[in-house]
Design a protein around this motif. Structure first.
Motif, PDB file in Angstrom:
ATOM      1  N   ALA A 104       0.884  -1.367   0.573  1.00  0.00           N
ATOM      2  CA  ALA A 104       0.054   0.045   0.146  1.00  0.00           C
ATOM      3  C   ALA A 104       0.890   1.173  -0.036  1.00  0.00           C
ATOM      4  O   ALA A 104       0.450   2.337  -0.296  1.00  0.00           O
ATOM      5  CB  ALA A 104      -0.830   0.334   1.056  1.00  0.00           C
ATOM      6  N   LYS A 105       1.731   0.927   0.313  1.00  0.00           N
ATOM      7  CA  LYS A 105       3.324   2.155   0.449  1.00  0.00           C
ATOM      8  C   LYS A 105       3.869   2.166  -1.303  1.00  0.00           C
ATOM      9  O   LYS A 105       4.080   3.375  -0.988  1.00  0.00           O
ATOM     10  CB  LYS A 105       4.112   2.105   1.438  1.00  0.00           C
ATOM     11  N   LEU A 106       3.139   1.587  -1.443  1.00  0.00           N
ATOM     12  CA  LEU A 106       4.017   2.025  -3.174  1.00  0.00           C
ATOM     13  C   LEU A 106       3.603   2.966  -3.752  1.00  0.00           C
ATOM     14  O   LEU A 106       2.054   2.801  -3.598  1.00  0.00           O
ATOM     15  CB  LEU A 106       4.377   0.510  -4.078  1.00  0.00           C
ATOM     16  N   PRO A 107       4.026   3.511  -4.693  1.00  0.00           N
ATOM     17  CA  PRO A 107       2.655   4.192  -5.543  1.00  0.00           C
ATOM     18  C   PRO A 107       2.284   3.381  -6.398  1.00  0.00           C
ATOM     19  O   PRO A 107       2.503   1.891  -7.090  1.00  0.00           O
ATOM     20  CB  PRO A 107       4.181   4.609  -7.183  1.00  0.00           C
ATOM     21  N   GLU A 108       0.791   3.953  -7.134  1.00  0.00           N
ATOM     22  CA  GLU A 108       0.278   3.246  -7.420  1.00  0.00           C
ATOM     23  C   GLU A 108       0.001   2.011  -9.003  1.00  0.00           C
ATOM     24  O   GLU A 108      -0.522   0.948  -8.700  1.00  0.00           O
ATOM     25  CB  GLU A 108      -1.744   3.829  -8.248  1.00  0.00           C
ATOM     26  N   LYS A 109       0.869   2.141  -9.805  1.00  0.00           N
ATOM     27  CA  LYS A 109       1.261   1.249 -10.879  1.00  0.00           C
ATOM     28  C   LYS A 109       2.737   0.147 -10.385  1.00  0.00           C
ATOM     29  O   LYS A 109       1.840  -0.263 -10.523  1.00  0.00           O
ATOM     30  CB  LYS A 109       2.481   2.506 -11.758  1.00  0.00           C
TER      31      LYS A 109
END
Length: 179
Positions: free
Chosen positions: A127-132
């Motif tokens: 969830a901490k990652l960017p959407e892509k």
């Protein structure tokens, strides 16, 4: 496209109910888990899955066969999932990240979540990652989708996807090993 897929698409395009039932049977589980990894909640995933199949049914006449049927449907499922999160964020007056964090928090009490503390931590890291990067990581790690197919679904190059996955793995490793 393979001949079986061509036959199915032609039946679907002629509004054949039996063909649509076959399509749902063939793809509902894979699409459910793809959606579930994005929206996190079982109930939300069911809603998005239903919306996905409605969109597929409404738009099958526009399917040209330039990509695999499965890739086309995954793209619809991905877009529906992102739209769902955006709408939920707007309704709750939160950011998309806050909506995802709330969904992960709710996983602890979700009777359909069979994971343990480590899997919850993994979801928090994702969830901490960017959407892509989230999309690429989920598709590769959980569903083992080939980069070639992912490139069709996400409409980007295989090289960009490999780089996104590599960066996502590094970020997740950092998150999981921090004290």
């Amino acid at each position: 496209m393979e001949t079986e897929e061509i036959k199915l698409v032609k039946s679907l395009q002629s509004q054949n109910d039996a063909a649509f039932k076959e399509l749902v049977t063939l793809y509902k589980e894979r699409l459910y888990w793809h959606i579930r990894h994005i929206v996190k909640s079982h109930d939300d995933a069911d809603d998005v899955l239903q919306n996905t199949f409605i969109k597929v049914f409404q738009n099958i006449k526009n399917f040209k066969g330039d990509s695999k049927l499965y890739s086309w449907m995954y793209r619809i499922a991905t877009n529906e999932s992102i739209t769902f999160i955006n709408q939920k964020a707007k309704k709750l007056q939160m950011s998309n990240e806050e909506v995802t964090a709330l969904a992960i928090q709710n996983m602890k009490s979700d009777v359909y979540f069979e994971g343990d503390a480590i899997q919850l931590q993994l979801q928090e890291a994702i969830a901490k990652l960017p959407e892509k990067q989230q999309l690429v990581f989920n598709m590769k790690y959980f569903q083992d989708i080939k980069y070639k197919d992912m490139a069709e679904i996400l409409d980007t190059s295989e090289g960009a996807l490999k780089a996104s996955y590599h960066i996502a793995v590094k970020k997740i490793e950092e998150y999981l090993t921090q004290d």
